[in-house]
Scaffold this active site. Structure first.
Site, mmCIF file in Angstrom:
data_model
loop_
_atom_site.group_PDB
_atom_site.id
_atom_site.type_symbol
_atom_site.label_atom_id
_atom_site.label_comp_id
_atom_site.label_asym_id
_atom_site.label_seq_id
_atom_site.Cartn_x
_atom_site.Cartn_y
_atom_site.Cartn_z
ATOM 1 N N HIS A 369 0.837 -1.193 0.000
ATOM 2 C CA HIS A 369 0.000 0.000 0.000
ATOM 3 C C HIS A 369 0.872 1.243 0.000
ATOM 4 O O HIS A 369 1.763 1.377 0.840
ATOM 5 C CB HIS A 369 -0.921 0.010 1.230
ATOM 6 C CG HIS A 369 -1.870 1.165 1.218
ATOM 7 N ND1 HIS A 369 -1.964 2.072 2.246
ATOM 8 C CD2 HIS A 369 -2.752 1.578 0.283
ATOM 9 C CE1 HIS A 369 -2.881 2.987 1.936
ATOM 10 N NE2 HIS A 369 -3.373 2.713 0.756
ATOM 11 N N GLU A 371 0.081 5.002 0.121
ATOM 12 C CA GLU A 371 -0.728 6.226 0.220
ATOM 13 C C GLU A 371 0.243 7.403 0.086
ATOM 14 O O GLU A 371 1.261 7.435 0.770
ATOM 15 C CB GLU A 371 -1.461 6.266 1.561
ATOM 16 C CG GLU A 371 -2.170 7.571 1.875
ATOM 17 C CD GLU A 371 -3.231 7.961 0.844
ATOM 18 O OE1 GLU A 371 -4.159 7.180 0.640
ATOM 19 O OE2 GLU A 371 -3.096 9.051 0.234
ATOM 20 N N HIS A 442 -6.328 4.212 -6.013
ATOM 21 C CA HIS A 442 -7.410 4.947 -5.345
ATOM 22 C C HIS A 442 -7.248 6.442 -5.571
ATOM 23 O O HIS A 442 -6.146 6.925 -5.788
ATOM 24 C CB HIS A 442 -7.434 4.613 -3.862
ATOM 25 C CG HIS A 442 -8.170 3.331 -3.609
ATOM 26 N ND1 HIS A 442 -9.138 3.193 -2.658
ATOM 27 C CD2 HIS A 442 -8.081 2.135 -4.230
ATOM 28 C CE1 HIS A 442 -9.612 1.967 -2.698
ATOM 29 N NE2 HIS A 442 -8.994 1.297 -3.637
ATOM 30 N N GLU A 461 -10.439 2.964 -7.781
ATOM 31 C CA GLU A 461 -11.577 3.369 -6.961
ATOM 32 C C GLU A 461 -12.408 4.339 -7.812
ATOM 33 O O GLU A 461 -13.015 3.906 -8.778
ATOM 34 C CB GLU A 461 -11.084 3.969 -5.650
ATOM 35 C CG GLU A 461 -12.184 4.162 -4.631
ATOM 36 C CD GLU A 461 -11.712 4.825 -3.361
ATOM 37 O OE1 GLU A 461 -12.252 4.501 -2.306
ATOM 38 O OE2 GLU A 461 -10.826 5.699 -3.406
ATOM 39 N N GLU A 467 -16.466 1.936 2.005
ATOM 40 C CA GLU A 467 -15.963 2.630 3.200
ATOM 41 C C GLU A 467 -16.920 3.723 3.679
ATOM 42 O O GLU A 467 -16.973 4.022 4.866
ATOM 43 C CB GLU A 467 -14.572 3.205 2.932
ATOM 44 C CG GLU A 467 -14.550 4.275 1.867
ATOM 45 C CD GLU A 467 -13.135 4.599 1.363
ATOM 46 O OE1 GLU A 467 -12.281 3.694 1.348
ATOM 47 O OE2 GLU A 467 -12.908 5.762 0.979
HETATM 48 C C1 NOJ Z 1 -8.901 6.277 0.920
HETATM 49 C C2 NOJ Z 1 -9.054 4.946 0.286
HETATM 50 O O1 NOJ Z 1 -10.202 4.885 -0.488
HETATM 51 C C3 NOJ Z 1 -9.091 3.895 1.359
HETATM 52 O O2 NOJ Z 1 -9.330 2.646 0.800
HETATM 53 C C4 NOJ Z 1 -7.818 3.925 2.123
HETATM 54 O O3 NOJ Z 1 -7.929 3.052 3.219
HETATM 55 C C5 NOJ Z 1 -7.515 5.314 2.653
HETATM 56 N N1 NOJ Z 1 -7.655 6.289 1.633
HETATM 57 C C6 NOJ Z 1 -6.104 5.415 3.212
HETATM 58 O O4 NOJ Z 1 -5.178 5.278 2.177
#
Ligand code: NOJ
Length: 660
Positions: A369, A371, A442, A461, A467
């Site tokens: 992952h 981010e 995402h 996404e 979520e």
């Molecule tokens: C938004 C993403 O849609 C989600 O899946 C993720 O857990 C969080 N950001 C943190 O990266």
């Protein structure tokens, strides 16, 4: 002499006003082209002899030239194209591209050459602008004049263009009542019972298209470049030769054909990755839902989710339950401020070497992952390093993220769907491919079929996903939402929606929950297509419902063929898909808040064979509000001449696994 020049003038005028046309291979669809008297290019479209799009404007505006008029026609050429190609993964193994092309070569009064290339398919049409001259000349595009002038005021499904990360609820209204600028795509329910899907294909180095209604036509608004975070008049910088993305419209008489259309993929270039053997569709679970439900944290602390111990437990669970991969969010340093992430340094309670050995010994993949907090510029600087690190630990898929309304690219603060953002995402995909890494992106730019060219772009996404049912202030997405997505957002490409919630209580936000029954959560695995398909809930919640979980264990995410069995946008849908390489079929149904009985003809099965159907459906008293767990599991012997009749509860669904 006078007479000769009159004839010359007349023939030039005739050439200027001549209507060109190109039929689809089955001739049901005709695309017409004309130049008006002042040299403005226009097109119109008929289907079955009826006008679907009236004369609509074409062209671009650059900083120093108005390329919407002042053209003369040099020549037109037509050609036919027929090919069947094999997908690396997908909703079907093979796709046929059968279309006719009309290339209109134009010259602008400034001397600039521009081609408009039209493609007519049996189920829609597309066109793009191309500047063929290899002159190294640059153009600064400030506007695009493309119009879609539908002949009637149809109902359209859309989200506003500034919907953050495309995470909105789609709404339906007549085109004339759509006052906002809208995101592409738009799905149109035509007054004659047909359907249209307006979008773009092959967006690689250009801003994303948005659409707005003006004077009875949908018009294009290209996402602008920003300066100091504010929109500028500049939309795109291009160097010749150059071709824009395709503008495409799927036009079908019914919903099944709209869903089955593969125009968008056919308009993208063939696969550029030579060895694709490492790109594998996978179901996955993850250290994820816990953070959204606040029982875990991304950052290190007393309830840190991504610990060695938790990950080892998840990996073993995956191995025992036919799940091919496990995602871990919060394994790396940087979550304290969501700004300065490292993609090569784990927190000290995460032992990457041990976990990668464990994953390998279990035959389960780790999904990494990354981010970025919207800091795409810094991410680009370390892409090679980050992907080499993941590859060295046996990781072949990474979920990327850009949580920030405006991202920071090498060009400063920019919208992610502007040209700079589009370039960044492509760089990520291309770099990842070099390290044999697939991407689940995402906060993306809306998909446009690039996965044909780069099949390591597996999922994205760009949707109001599951979520929101954990923390949304509005109580969670209404039941209708999931019944809209297969016909809108998912038409643009695979979606990482993350189905599979098995616990409907929400201790942290009691007013918010998943508006669905267990059977609905199962049905999503078939109705929502993604070759990386997450079962999002915690292993402990799956263990509480082992019979329901069996469907998730069984369902694949790579298909031989797929079809919409029945559906209505915003009401319900039922999809049937055959597993790739086997004779097994899976059927999924999802419903809005109105309970209903559905009939499912089984004519997709081979005649003269008897099959066993394992059926998961809502119990008579199931209801998303009062009894979301009400589920019946039964088996039936079936043949291709049978029809199943099943009830879907309010917020309900169904899931069926069929084997010979
Ligand atoms: C938004 C993403 O849609 C989600 O899946 C993720 O857990 C969080 N950001 C943190 O990266």
């Amino acid at each position: 002499m006078k007479r000769l020049s009159f004839l010359l003038m007349l023939s030039l005028l005739m050439l200027a006003c001549t209507k060109q046309q190109v039929p689809s291979p089955d001739k049901s669809l005709q695309v017409f082209f004309r130049l008006t008297e002042d040299g403005a290019p226009q097109y119109s479209v008929t289907q079955d002899g009826m006008t679907v799009l009236d004369w609509s404007q074409l062209g671009l505006v650059s900083a120093d030239q108005d390329l919407t008029r002042g053209f003369k026609l040099l020549r037109t050429t037509t050609s036919s194209f027929q090919e069947t190609w094999e997908t690396v993964w997908g909703e079907e193994r093979t796709i046929t591209d059968n279309h006719r092309e009309l290339k209109v070569s134009l010259q602008h009064l400034s001397g600039l050459r521009m081609d408009i290339i039209f493609c007519a398919f049996n189920d829609g049409f597309a066109f793009r602008y191309a500047f063929p001259e290899a002159s190294d000349q640059s153009l600064v595009i400030t506007d695009e004049a493309t119009e879609y002038r539908f002949a009637a005021n149809h109902e359209a499904w859309s989200i506003p263009w500034r919907t953050e990360y495309y995470e909105g609820l789609w709404t339906k209204a007549p085109l004339s009542e759509k006052v906002d600028t809208l995101c592409s795509p738009i799905t149109i329910e035509r007054a004659d019972g047909g359907y249209a899907f307006v979008h773009e294909a092959a967006l690689t180095d250009y801003p994303a298209q948005n659409l707005y209604m003006q004077d009875g036509a949908l018009r294009t608004y290209l996402t602008p470049w920003l300066e100091d975070g504010k929109p500028t008049p500049i939309k795109a910088y291009v160097t010749l030769p150059f071709a824009t993305p395709w503008r495409m419209v799927i036009l079908t008489r019914d919903l099944k054909a709209m869903v089955a259309s593969r125009i968008m993929l056919n308009l993208n270039e063939p696969c550029r990755i030579e060895d694709t053997s490492w790109i594998r569709p996978m179901k996955f679970i993850g250290i994820w839902w816990g953070m959204h439900m606040k029982s875990m944290t991304w950052e290190q602390g007393p309830i840190h989710g991504a610990t060695t111990e938790n990950m080892a437990r998840y990996l073993r669970f995956a191995k025992d339950h036919n799940i091919q991969a496990v995602l871990a969010e919060g394994w790396n340093k940087g979550w304290e401020d969501w700004q300065h992430f490292s993609f090569t340094e784990p927190y000290d309670d995460w032992d990457m070497d041990y976990l990668s050995r464990l994953a390998d010994s279990l035959g389960v993949q780790i999904i990494g992952h990354n981010e970025t907090g919207g800091n795409a510029a810094d991410y680009e600087d370390v892409l090679d390093e980050a992907y080499a690190y993941h590859q060295a630990h046996g990781i072949h898929a990474i979920k990327t993220g850009y949580v920030a309304p405006i991202i920071r690219t090498k060009d400063g603060l920019q919208w992610n769907k502007g040209q700079s953002g589009v370039r960044h995402y492509r760089k990520v995909i291309e770099t990842a491919a070099k390290y044999h890494i697939a991407i689940d992106n995402h906060e993306p730019v809306m998909p446009t079929g690039l996965q044909r060219t780069y099949p390591n772009l597996m999922s994205q996404e760009g949707v109001r996903g599951q979520e929101w049912n954990a923390w949304s202030q509005d109580g969670g997405s209404p039941c209708e939402h999931v019944t809209v997505l297969p016909f809108t957002r998912i038409m643009a490409g695979p979606v990482d929606y993350t189905p599979g919630v098995f616990a409907f209580e929400n201790p942290v936000m009691p007013g918010t929950c998943v508006h669905s029954t267990l059977a609905n959560q199962l049905g999503l695995f078939v109705c929502f297509y993604s070759p990386l398909q997450m079962a999002c809930d915690l292993p402990e919640n799956y263990l509480k419902h082992p019979e329901a979980f069996r469907f998730i264990e069984e369902v694949p995410c790579d298909w031989e063929r797929s079809e919409l069995v029945d559906g209505r946008i915003g009401d319900f849908c039922i999809f049937a898909r055959q597993e790739r390489g086997t004779a097994r079929w899976f059927i999924g149904g999802i419903n809005d808040e109105q309970e209903r009985e559905v009939t499912i003809p089984l004519s997709m099965l081979k005649p003269d064979k008897t099959y066993r159907a394992h059926i998961w459906h809502d119990s008579d008293d199931a209801d998303w509000q009062t009894n979301p767990y009400g589920l019946v599991i039964e088996q039936r012997e079936i043949t291709s001449i049978d029809t199943l009749r099943l009830r879907m509860a309010s917020g309900g669904g169904l899931a069926i696994a069929i084997e010979e």
